[in-house]
Structure formats: C-alpha cells, structure tokens
Design an enzyme around this catalytic site. Structure first.
Site, PDB file in Angstrom:
ATOM      1  N   GLU A 174       0.796  -1.234   0.000  1.00  0.00           N
ATOM      2  CA  GLU A 174       0.000   0.000   0.000  1.00  0.00           C
ATOM      3  C   GLU A 174       0.825   1.280   0.000  1.00  0.00           C
ATOM      4  O   GLU A 174       0.868   2.021   0.994  1.00  0.00           O
ATOM      5  CB  GLU A 174      -0.983  -0.009   1.173  1.00  0.00           C
ATOM      6  CG  GLU A 174      -1.981  -1.140   1.081  1.00  0.00           C
ATOM      7  CD  GLU A 174      -3.064  -1.102   2.149  1.00  0.00           C
ATOM      8  OE1 GLU A 174      -2.976  -0.259   3.057  1.00  0.00           O
ATOM      9  OE2 GLU A 174      -3.994  -1.908   2.056  1.00  0.00           O
ATOM     10  N   GLU A 389      -4.944  -8.566  -0.368  1.00  0.00           N
ATOM     11  CA  GLU A 389      -5.670  -8.423   0.901  1.00  0.00           C
ATOM     12  C   GLU A 389      -7.112  -8.110   0.584  1.00  0.00           C
ATOM     13  O   GLU A 389      -7.407  -7.417  -0.396  1.00  0.00           O
ATOM     14  CB  GLU A 389      -5.134  -7.251   1.745  1.00  0.00           C
ATOM     15  CG  GLU A 389      -3.894  -7.523   2.513  1.00  0.00           C
ATOM     16  CD  GLU A 389      -3.435  -6.311   3.326  1.00  0.00           C
ATOM     17  OE1 GLU A 389      -4.287  -5.541   3.809  1.00  0.00           O
ATOM     18  OE2 GLU A 389      -2.215  -6.143   3.439  1.00  0.00           O
TER      19      GLU A 389
HETATM   20  C1  GBH Z   1      -4.727  -2.744   5.131  1.00  0.00           C
HETATM   21  O1  GBH Z   1      -4.950  -1.372   4.945  1.00  0.00           O
HETATM   22  C2  GBH Z   1      -3.336  -2.975   5.681  1.00  0.00           C
HETATM   23  O2  GBH Z   1      -2.476  -3.423   4.655  1.00  0.00           O
HETATM   24  C3  GBH Z   1      -3.307  -3.956   6.819  1.00  0.00           C
HETATM   25  O3  GBH Z   1      -2.064  -3.901   7.447  1.00  0.00           O
HETATM   26  C4  GBH Z   1      -4.449  -3.643   7.751  1.00  0.00           C
HETATM   27  O4  GBH Z   1      -4.405  -4.399   8.932  1.00  0.00           O
HETATM   28  C5  GBH Z   1      -5.720  -3.932   7.013  1.00  0.00           C
HETATM   29  O5  GBH Z   1      -5.793  -3.217   5.830  1.00  0.00           O
HETATM   30  C6  GBH Z   1      -6.972  -3.589   7.796  1.00  0.00           C
HETATM   31  O6  GBH Z   1      -7.031  -2.219   8.015  1.00  0.00           O
HETATM   32  O7  GBH Z   1      -7.477   5.904   5.646  1.00  0.00           O
HETATM   33  O8  GBH Z   1      -6.927   7.792   7.012  1.00  0.00           O
HETATM   34  O9  GBH Z   1      -9.000   6.679   7.321  1.00  0.00           O
HETATM   35  C7  GBH Z   1      -6.210  -1.033   4.433  1.00  0.00           C
HETATM   36  C8  GBH Z   1      -6.288   0.449   4.247  1.00  0.00           C
HETATM   37  C9  GBH Z   1      -5.518   2.260   5.540  1.00  0.00           C
HETATM   38  C10 GBH Z   1      -7.760   1.475   5.771  1.00  0.00           C
HETATM   39  C11 GBH Z   1      -5.678   3.062   6.820  1.00  0.00           C
HETATM   40  C12 GBH Z   1      -7.895   2.250   7.051  1.00  0.00           C
HETATM   41  C13 GBH Z   1      -7.292   4.149   8.240  1.00  0.00           C
HETATM   42  C14 GBH Z   1      -6.784   5.527   8.200  1.00  0.00           C
HETATM   43  N1  GBH Z   1      -6.392   1.111   5.534  1.00  0.00           N
HETATM   44  N2  GBH Z   1      -7.078   3.421   6.998  1.00  0.00           N
HETATM   45  S1  GBH Z   1      -7.593   6.542   6.970  1.00  0.00           S
END
Ligand code: GBH
Length: 495
Positions: A174, A389
């Site tokens: 990511e 994922e």
């Molecule tokens: C994935 O991110 C990750 O690769 C993994 O490590 C994680 O555990 C899994 O998903 C579940 O979350 O975007 O500012 O609102 C998925 C994308 C990025 C979504 C961070 C949630 C939260 C902060 N994620 N986002 S924001």
C-alpha cells in the site's frame, strides 16, 4: 435445484491461489529479541502518551515469533495454497543498512518458510509492510533520495537468503497509505504531516525503490530463482457522489491521486505521472507561490526505469466510498493532496445502507470487487491480478456472520470479474488471525482465528468464517447454504 447448478458452474480453477495474509509488525511480537532493531512502529507505540486507541503496542502481538508450529497448523487446517506475510526489515538488518545481517532474524523466516513448504503452502512475501527501520527514518526515510539504494540493498539480502524458496515477492504494501498517511498526514507512522510535499517525495522514492528491487531481481535472480516481483496497491471502489461534472472530475482525480499515482507509472501505456493530476498539482503549487511543482519531476530515465517494473498487479481491496468536489474546505490542511485535487471522500452517510464493519472506513458494496476490475481493465489493459488483501473487521466473537457474508459477496463479485475476462490468479484474505490493527490497536479484529490476548500462549481459536473459507477453498465453490456443523477444526488428508 437451479441455484445449486449455478453455484456449481461458478467454480474457481484448481490452480487458483487461495491464501490468507498477515504482516510482521502486526503479528510477530518479540520486538527487541535476538538482535532485532527498532522500527517506526516500535517508536510510535512506545510514545507517552500513547497515540494508539487502546494504548497497546505490537511488543508481543500474536507472538508469532514463538508460534511457527501453530501458525502453520492453522494454514493446514484451512487448506491454504499460499500464506502472505512480510519480513521485518529491522529483524534482518537491525540498523536498516545491509552491513550486518542478523542471523537469528533470518533463521526465524527460514524455519517458517521450511515448515510451510513441507505442506506445499507457498510463501508470498512482502519486503516492507510499513515497519521501516527507525535509523532510516531518522535520515528522512522514504523522503531521502538515497532510499531507493537502501531498499535495493535490503531486497538483495532477502533474495539471497530466501529466494530459493520464496517465488512471490511484494516490494511495498500500500504505497498510498505509506506516503499519504505517514508523510503527508499523521494517521500512520512516522506521522510526518508534511502535507502536499512529503507524500509526493515519498511517492517518487518509493516507485524508484520498487523499480530498483524489480530490476535487481530481473538481472541477477530471475534466471535461477524464477519468481515474480510486484507490489500491492490499496484500491477502494470510488463513485462520484452525484452525476454532476464537478463530482465526476473530483472522482477521477481521486482515482489518480490514490491509485494512479502508483499504478500509471508502472502499468499505463505511457510512462510517468497521471497527466491530469500532475497538471493540477503544478497549477496549485504555482498559485501558492511555489517556484516549482510540489510533485517532483520524474526524469525520462527514472520514468523508464519504473515503467513496466512489475510481474503482476497486486490489489488490496476492502471497501467503497463516494467522492465529491470540495473546493477551499475550511480547516483542511493546505497544501495537501486532498486540497490539491479539490475533492472529499465520503465513507458513509450517503443513504446507501451498505453493511458496516467494526472499522469506521469499512463498508460492503456488493459489486465493489467487479467494479474495481472494470476500472483496472480499462486503465491498464489485461494485467495478471492477485488480490493481496481483502477482509472484514468485527469487535470480536466466534460467530462472525457478517464476515461470512463479506467473503461470499466479495468472492462472488470477483468471479463475475473473472467471467468478464479479468485474469485474477489468487486471493489472500486479511487476516489469518487477529492482530495489531495499527492506530486502532486490538480494538478491531480481522482474523479467521481469534487470538486470546489475555493468555500468555496467545491461543488461537477458529471462527465460523474459518470453516466457511476452508469449505470454499476445498470445493472451489461458494455455497451460500453451507453451515459448519460444529466449530471443530481438523487437518484434511493431504494438507
Ligand atoms: C490494510 O490497509 C493494511 O495493509 C493492513 O495492514 C491492515 O491491517 C488492514 O488493511 C486492515 O485495516 O485511511 O486515514 O482513514 C487497508 C487500508 C488504511 C484502511 C488506513 C484504514 C485508516 C486511516 N487502511 N485506513 S484513513
């Protein structure tokens, strides 16, 4: 019945790779054992007061560092074809630099991969799933123009140590989240908050680092190791909020800013940044008095190095959102990527009744997966795709019917895309087990297996979804009526 017949004709191919995923910092624990160095998530979670929802850390997490046997046993119980996890860079190279290899760290992964391969479970290995060594961060991390060389050195160490057995590499997990959330914003480590500048410096260096690692594999390892190298890009299904021209443009720019910025330079017909995005950032920069665009140039040589540097297109797909045009939003960071594109992402509250997970950002749109493939097929023309994922969070409990609904729905939508011609070769569910969910700590659970955090042994117990996923893998069919009789897990013959 007609329904059964339909279900039977929609079968996943025998060679389709079904897997589950995790990442080093989220499961391993042993944060300072056997010579491991400090990384940016160690540093962030040890800060006082804690920036993590439940004040937790990944110091122990699921303690996978001490649970190789049980972890592989779970993979066998599910009948996985593949298991995706990441290497902890600091466990292998304690300072981040390749002058000193920590043998104990290398041995952990050797034991894990050897145990998996006994049972024919393919390792799919990410080099960097967010836990950058702290000493490299102290030097600017991904904003340092030497970062691509540091990453190339590290990737060489990994190919040398594990490439005889690992045939499937993911350079970065990511990029958008690494750069936008960690460098532009403050929602992930290293919390730099250098909006409109840091995320773009990071983007350029990340792409160059990825490309260097790809070409290193190509020129020195591919002929003997015969594997694949790519990356995993987080892709939401984005729809314009209304059919107005402004929302349509905002939605297209949002796609370019979160997906295209990493995908176009590698996968589009023309090398370089997405065109409209590049122009928009240049205009904003000029209007704000910057003498040059805040999006760094890619020289022709750099653009060429990056172009085509991937053997497959890796997708992390979870959720859906709507995009609205939003100009001069008060309280918004200026400059910032979102301000640059004059857009706003709306995750809920649009009256759609999408099912919601325990995470505030995670909703199920029944067709999101096939819509994502429509978009990718149009932009990047017939790549080979792997879902790296995809998953669903709950607050806990073993009867996780919403997670079951999520997987059945998303996998059905993926079959639609495959029937329409998308070459999808594998699907890794997030996650094999509950783990440290970054800033949310342990408050949101993504696992097929529940992990008992009160128990020093970190006992793992299968949820209902584990049985359903196992049944899908075994039969290659999504049977909407399948109900596990009792939650008793065992290893099937041949696994
Ligand atoms: C994935 O991110 C990750 O690769 C993994 O490590 C994680 O555990 C899994 O998903 C579940 O979350 O975007 O500012 O609102 C998925 C994308 C990025 C979504 C961070 C949630 C939260 C902060 N994620 N986002 S924001």
């Amino acid at each position: 019945s007609g329904k059964t017949k339909d279900v039977d004709s929609r079968k996943f191919p025998d060679d389709f790779l079904f897997g589950a995923a995790t990442a080093s910092y989220q499961i391993e624990g042993a944060w300072n054992e056997d010579g491991k160095g400090e990384n940016i998530w160690d540093r962030l979670t040890h800060r006082d007061p804690s920036p993590i929802a439940d004040n937790s850390t990944g110091d122990v997490a699921a303690d996978s560092y001490h649970n190789i046997d049980r972890d592989v046993e779970m993979m066998r119980e599910l009948g996985l074809d593949a298991y995706r996890t990441s290497l902890s860079w600091s466990r292998i190279l304690p300072t981040g630099f390749a002058d000193h290899i920590n043998e104990a760290g290398v041995n952990y992964y050797n034991r894990l991969f050897d145990e998996m391969l006994k049972y024919n479970i393919q390792p799919v290995i990410t080099l960097c799933h967010w836990d950058l060594p702290q000493p490299l961060q102290d030097l600017g991390g991904l904003a340092n123009p030497l970062f691509p060389e540091w990453f190339e050195d590290y990737s060489r160490v990994a190919y040398e140590a594990f490439g005889d057995r690992v045939k499937f590499w993911v350079t970065f997990n990511e990029p958008t989240q690494i750069c936008l959330l960690g460098y532009g914003d403050t929602s992930m480590a290293p919390e730099l908050g250098a909006g409109g500048i840091g995320e773009y410096m990071c983007a350029k260096n990340l792409l160059l680092a990825h490309a260097k690692a790809y070409h290193l594999y190509d020129s020195e390892y591919r002929s003997t190791q015969a594997g694949q190298v790519g990356l995993a890009i987080h892709i939401t299904y984005n729809q314009p909020l209304t059919d107005s021209e402004e929302d349509r443009i905002a939605s297209e720019l949002y796609n370019q800013a979160t997906i295209g910025i990493y995908s176009d330079p590698i996968f589009a017909a023309e090398p370089g940044w997405p065109k409209e995005l590049k122009q928009k950032i240049a205009e904003k920069s000029a209007a704000q008095g910057f003498p040059r665009s805040r999006l760094p140039e890619l020289t022709d040589e750099e653009a060429k190095l990056i172009h085509g540097s991937s053997d497959y297109y890796g997708i992390n797909h979870y959720t859906t959102l709507k995009v609205a045009s939003a100009v001069n939003v008060s309280g918004r960071r200026v400059p910032s990527l979102m301000d640059d594109i004059d857009a706003e992402a709306i995750r809920n509250g649009t009256g759609e009744n999408w099912m919601q997970a325990a995470s505030y950002w995670l909703f199920l749109h029944p067709e999101s997966m096939s819509k994502v493939f429509e978009m990718l097929q149009e932009r990047y023309k017939d790549q080979v795709y792997y879902i790296m994922e995809s998953g669903w969070s709950t607050a806990g409990g073993l009867v996780d019917d919403d997670r079951v609904t999520y997987y059945r729905t998303v996998l059905n939508s993926m079959l639609d895309a495959m029937e329409a011609g998308a070459r999808v070769k594998g699907y890794m569910a997030w996650s094999l087990m509950d783990n440290f969910e970054w800033k949310r700590g342990y408050t949101e659970k993504f696992g097929f297996y529940e992990v008992d955090l009160e128990d020093p042994a970190r006992t793992r117990t299968p949820r209902k979804s584990a049985f359903v996923y196992k049944h899908i893998i075994k039969t290659r069919i999504i049977d909407p009526d399948y109900e596990p009789e009792e939650f008793v897990m065992s290893i099937d013959e041949g696994h």
